[in-house]
Design a protein around this motif. Sequence first.
Motif, PDB file in Angstrom:
ATOM      1  N   LEU A   1      39.981  37.787  35.661  1.00 30.02           N
ATOM      2  CA  LEU A   1      39.995  38.381  34.582  1.00 30.02           C
ATOM      3  C   LEU A   1      40.696  37.584  32.931  1.00 30.02           C
ATOM      4  O   LEU A   1      40.916  37.751  32.237  1.00 30.02           O
ATOM      5  N   ASP A   2      41.649  36.455  33.640  1.00 26.18           N
ATOM      6  CA  ASP A   2      42.205  35.829  32.101  1.00 26.18           C
ATOM      7  C   ASP A   2      41.441  34.930  31.303  1.00 26.18           C
ATOM      8  O   ASP A   2      41.931  34.211  30.628  1.00 26.18           O
ATOM      9  N   ASN A   3      40.363  34.946  32.227  1.00 29.00           N
ATOM     10  CA  ASN A   3      38.997  33.887  31.863  1.00 29.00           C
ATOM     11  C   ASN A   3      39.109  35.004  30.116  1.00 29.00           C
ATOM     12  O   ASN A   3      37.729  33.915  29.885  1.00 29.00           O
ATOM     13  N   ILE A   4      38.865  35.644  30.285  1.00 24.43           N
ATOM     14  CA  ILE A   4      37.902  36.554  28.870  1.00 24.43           C
ATOM     15  C   ILE A   4      39.011  36.193  27.876  1.00 24.43           C
ATOM     16  O   ILE A   4      40.457  36.847  28.324  1.00 24.43           O
ATOM     17  N   THR A   5      38.811  35.917  26.987  1.00 21.90           N
ATOM     18  CA  THR A   5      39.349  36.202  25.810  1.00 21.90           C
ATOM     19  C   THR A   5      40.314  36.934  24.768  1.00 21.90           C
ATOM     20  O   THR A   5      41.760  37.420  24.091  1.00 21.90           O
TER      21      THR A   5
ATOM     22  N   GLU B   1      40.973  43.134  25.016  1.00 20.93           N
ATOM     23  CA  GLU B   1      41.098  44.940  25.415  1.00 20.93           C
ATOM     24  C   GLU B   1      39.514  44.849  26.038  1.00 20.93           C
ATOM     25  O   GLU B   1      39.461  45.652  26.539  1.00 20.93           O
ATOM     26  N   PHE B   2      38.515  43.588  26.000  1.00 21.43           N
ATOM     27  CA  PHE B   2      37.899  43.588  26.763  1.00 21.43           C
ATOM     28  C   PHE B   2      38.021  43.303  28.065  1.00 21.43           C
ATOM     29  O   PHE B   2      37.593  44.126  28.985  1.00 21.43           O
ATOM     30  N   ARG B   3      39.265  42.561  27.896  1.00 22.55           N
ATOM     31  CA  ARG B   3      40.024  42.007  29.693  1.00 22.55           C
ATOM     32  C   ARG B   3      40.329  43.721  30.696  1.00 22.55           C
ATOM     33  O   ARG B   3      39.917  43.951  31.574  1.00 22.55           O
ATOM     34  N   GLU B   4      40.435  44.499  29.249  1.00 25.97           N
ATOM     35  CA  GLU B   4      40.631  45.993  30.135  1.00 25.97           C
ATOM     36  C   GLU B   4      39.770  46.705  30.903  1.00 25.97           C
ATOM     37  O   GLU B   4      39.853  47.068  31.632  1.00 25.97           O
ATOM     38  N   VAL B   5      38.602  46.385  29.760  1.00 24.36           N
ATOM     39  CA  VAL B   5      37.172  47.051  29.895  1.00 24.36           C
ATOM     40  C   VAL B   5      36.870  46.837  31.311  1.00 24.36           C
ATOM     41  O   VAL B   5      36.058  47.208  32.691  1.00 24.36           O
ATOM     42  N   THR B   6      37.311  45.536  31.747  1.00 22.06           N
ATOM     43  CA  THR B   6      36.111  44.826  32.605  1.00 22.06           C
ATOM     44  C   THR B   6      36.811  44.699  33.741  1.00 22.06           C
ATOM     45  O   THR B   6      36.486  45.132  34.529  1.00 22.06           O
ATOM     46  N   SER B   7      38.340  45.190  33.660  1.00 22.75           N
ATOM     47  CA  SER B   7      39.235  45.180  34.781  1.00 22.75           C
ATOM     48  C   SER B   7      38.711  46.351  35.521  1.00 22.75           C
ATOM     49  O   SER B   7      38.693  46.818  36.311  1.00 22.75           O
ATOM     50  N   ALA B   8      38.444  47.544  34.563  1.00 24.91           N
ATOM     51  CA  ALA B   8      38.236  48.738  34.328  1.00 24.91           C
ATOM     52  C   ALA B   8      37.025  48.915  36.070  1.00 24.91           C
ATOM     53  O   ALA B   8      36.524  49.594  36.481  1.00 24.91           O
ATOM     54  N   GLU B   9      36.167  48.309  34.732  1.00 23.07           N
ATOM     55  CA  GLU B   9      34.916  48.221  36.022  1.00 23.07           C
ATOM     56  C   GLU B   9      34.670  47.786  36.722  1.00 23.07           C
ATOM     57  O   GLU B   9      33.971  48.167  37.794  1.00 23.07           O
ATOM     58  N   MET B  10      35.127  46.726  36.935  1.00 21.94           N
ATOM     59  CA  MET B  10      36.187  45.880  38.685  1.00 21.94           C
ATOM     60  C   MET B  10      35.941  47.067  39.423  1.00 21.94           C
ATOM     61  O   MET B  10      35.496  47.065  40.550  1.00 21.94           O
ATOM     62  N   ILE B  11      37.452  47.480  39.092  1.00 25.80           N
ATOM     63  CA  ILE B  11      37.556  48.876  39.917  1.00 25.80           C
ATOM     64  C   ILE B  11      36.640  49.889  40.102  1.00 25.80           C
ATOM     65  O   ILE B  11      36.599  50.191  41.188  1.00 25.80           O
ATOM     66  N   ALA B  12      35.993  50.392  39.254  1.00 27.08           N
ATOM     67  CA  ALA B  12      35.087  51.105  39.087  1.00 27.08           C
ATOM     68  C   ALA B  12      33.929  51.095  40.975  1.00 27.08           C
ATOM     69  O   ALA B  12      32.645  51.572  41.022  1.00 27.08           O
ATOM     70  N   LEU B  13      33.207  50.014  40.528  1.00 26.51           N
ATOM     71  CA  LEU B  13      32.206  49.632  41.504  1.00 26.51           C
ATOM     72  C   LEU B  13      32.524  48.848  42.620  1.00 26.51           C
ATOM     73  O   LEU B  13      32.119  48.895  43.710  1.00 26.51           O
ATOM     74  N   THR B  14      34.029  49.011  42.449  1.00 28.10           N
ATOM     75  CA  THR B  14      34.648  48.428  44.542  1.00 28.10           C
ATOM     76  C   THR B  14      34.727  49.679  44.971  1.00 28.10           C
ATOM     77  O   THR B  14      34.027  49.727  46.267  1.00 28.10           O
ATOM     78  N   ALA B  15      34.891  50.929  43.967  1.00 31.73           N
ATOM     79  CA  ALA B  15      35.184  52.290  44.501  1.00 31.73           C
ATOM     80  C   ALA B  15      33.490  53.118  45.295  1.00 31.73           C
ATOM     81  O   ALA B  15      33.672  53.110  46.458  1.00 31.73           O
ATOM     82  N   VAL B  16      33.215  52.632  43.899  1.00 30.98           N
ATOM     83  CA  VAL B  16      31.267  52.661  44.761  1.00 30.98           C
ATOM     84  C   VAL B  16      30.782  51.889  45.688  1.00 30.98           C
ATOM     85  O   VAL B  16      30.446  52.830  46.775  1.00 30.98           O
ATOM     86  N   GLY B  17      31.625  50.518  45.733  1.00 33.44           N
ATOM     87  CA  GLY B  17      30.924  49.752  47.153  1.00 33.44           C
ATOM     88  C   GLY B  17      32.044  50.685  48.365  1.00 33.44           C
ATOM     89  O   GLY B  17      31.154  50.507  49.723  1.00 33.44           O
ATOM     90  N   ASN B  18      32.873  51.634  48.163  1.00 34.22           N
ATOM     91  CA  ASN B  18      33.710  51.483  49.735  1.00 34.22           C
ATOM     92  C   ASN B  18      33.017  53.084  49.368  1.00 34.22           C
ATOM     93  O   ASN B  18      33.326  53.526  50.724  1.00 34.22           O
ATOM     94  N   GLN B  19      31.768  53.954  48.465  1.00 36.53           N
ATOM     95  CA  GLN B  19      31.920  55.202  49.028  1.00 36.53           C
ATOM     96  C   GLN B  19      30.306  54.840  49.162  1.00 36.53           C
ATOM     97  O   GLN B  19      30.102  56.496  49.752  1.00 36.53           O
ATOM     98  N   PHE B  20      29.514  54.034  48.890  1.00 35.08           N
ATOM     99  CA  PHE B  20      27.990  54.344  49.594  1.00 35.08           C
ATOM    100  C   PHE B  20      27.889  53.511  50.644  1.00 35.08           C
ATOM    101  O   PHE B  20      28.498  52.564  50.679  1.00 35.08           O
ATOM    102  N   MET B  21      26.975  53.313  51.185  1.00 27.67           N
ATOM    103  CA  MET B  21      26.502  52.346  52.148  1.00 27.67           C
ATOM    104  C   MET B  21      25.974  51.627  51.901  1.00 27.67           C
ATOM    105  O   MET B  21      25.318  51.301  51.838  1.00 27.67           O
ATOM    106  N   ILE B  22      26.429  50.776  51.121  1.00 35.16           N
ATOM    107  CA  ILE B  22      26.220  49.311  50.740  1.00 35.16           C
ATOM    108  C   ILE B  22      26.943  48.048  51.816  1.00 35.16           C
ATOM    109  O   ILE B  22      25.781  47.686  52.100  1.00 35.16           O
ATOM    110  N   ARG B  23      28.132  47.925  51.861  1.00 32.34           N
ATOM    111  CA  ARG B  23      28.742  47.566  52.505  1.00 32.34           C
ATOM    112  C   ARG B  23      29.362  47.785  53.577  1.00 32.34           C
ATOM    113  O   ARG B  23      29.599  46.473  54.642  1.00 32.34           O
ATOM    114  N   HIS B  24      29.534  49.100  53.531  1.00 32.29           N
ATOM    115  CA  HIS B  24      29.935  49.758  54.881  1.00 32.29           C
ATOM    116  C   HIS B  24      28.946  50.548  55.303  1.00 32.29           C
ATOM    117  O   HIS B  24      28.719  51.458  54.064  1.00 32.29           O
TER     118      HIS B  24
END
Length: 299
Positions: free
Chosen positions: A230-234, A237-260
């Motif tokens: 994330l530190d590569n994002i200058t 403010e958008f670093r926070e947006v990206t971090s939130a998106e990473m967390i959200a999509l990690t949750a999607v992967g945990n809730q749905f039959m994608i990897r598990h």
Amino acid sequence: MTPSDFYTDRMNGPVPRTHDTLPKATAEGLYSLFRSKARAHWLAQHFPEHCVDGNTISGTDLDALWSNVRAVIPEFKVASSPFGFQETQSDGVLLDLTEYAATRVARPIPGRWHEYMKHFELDFAEAPGRKEFRDEVNQILQRGGTMYELDAGGRIVRIGSPEVQQVIGQMAPASGDSTLDGLLVQAKGLYLSRKEDDRALALEKLWDGFERLKTVDVSGNKKQSSNVLLDNITSAEFREVTSAEMIALTAVGNQFMIRHHETDKHPVPEEAQDYLFARMGSLIVFLLKASNRLADLNR
């Protein structure tokens, strides 16, 4: 005529590619194209009818052609006439038939006129004929608003929504991590399949690539490695947006039959596959670009 040569395309833009199933007119158009090519001897090189007064090709052995079609595509429903259209033909059969023709057609070229038998001796232009056939097929698929194309290798591929097409076009990983790059390349290839199971596997590879990307900077410490990524994002403010998106999509992967695939996981609806692929793919492309791990496609 190319697919963009129509008046309405020029005035209103191309027809939206939104159909996962073939509209009736598109299905009939694909079959009609196959039928017309067969009648015009575009398949005669593979199924030749030889002149009885020599060994030259004078036409198409239609009995051999249709016998082979039925053998190679067993689900093909035979009409009262081989050239009659069966409305009950499935999309899969019609797309298989299109692929069948794509690797066998060749443009017939009339040669010497055989006066006694009253026919031309036929020669064939294979490469130009196959390109012409591909262009005709793709015009039918594009004008019908389908998500399918016939590629240069003679395969029908599912191009997906415009957002998916953009992601696939941009995803050229050059991370230096062969496992990560391999997962992303596999995901791209699998997602072009017209089979739903392949596209589901593509989502799994994409999520696996995302998890791998979160660990490439600091091996063994996913949180710390993600922070370095994330530190590569200058923009803070958008670093926070990206971090939130990473967390959200990690949750999607945990809730749905994608990897598990435990019993408490939810299946991904087929209609949501394009959305998830485009969303996760866009995030990965952005992170790769921000960390200078994306190949320069302009070179």
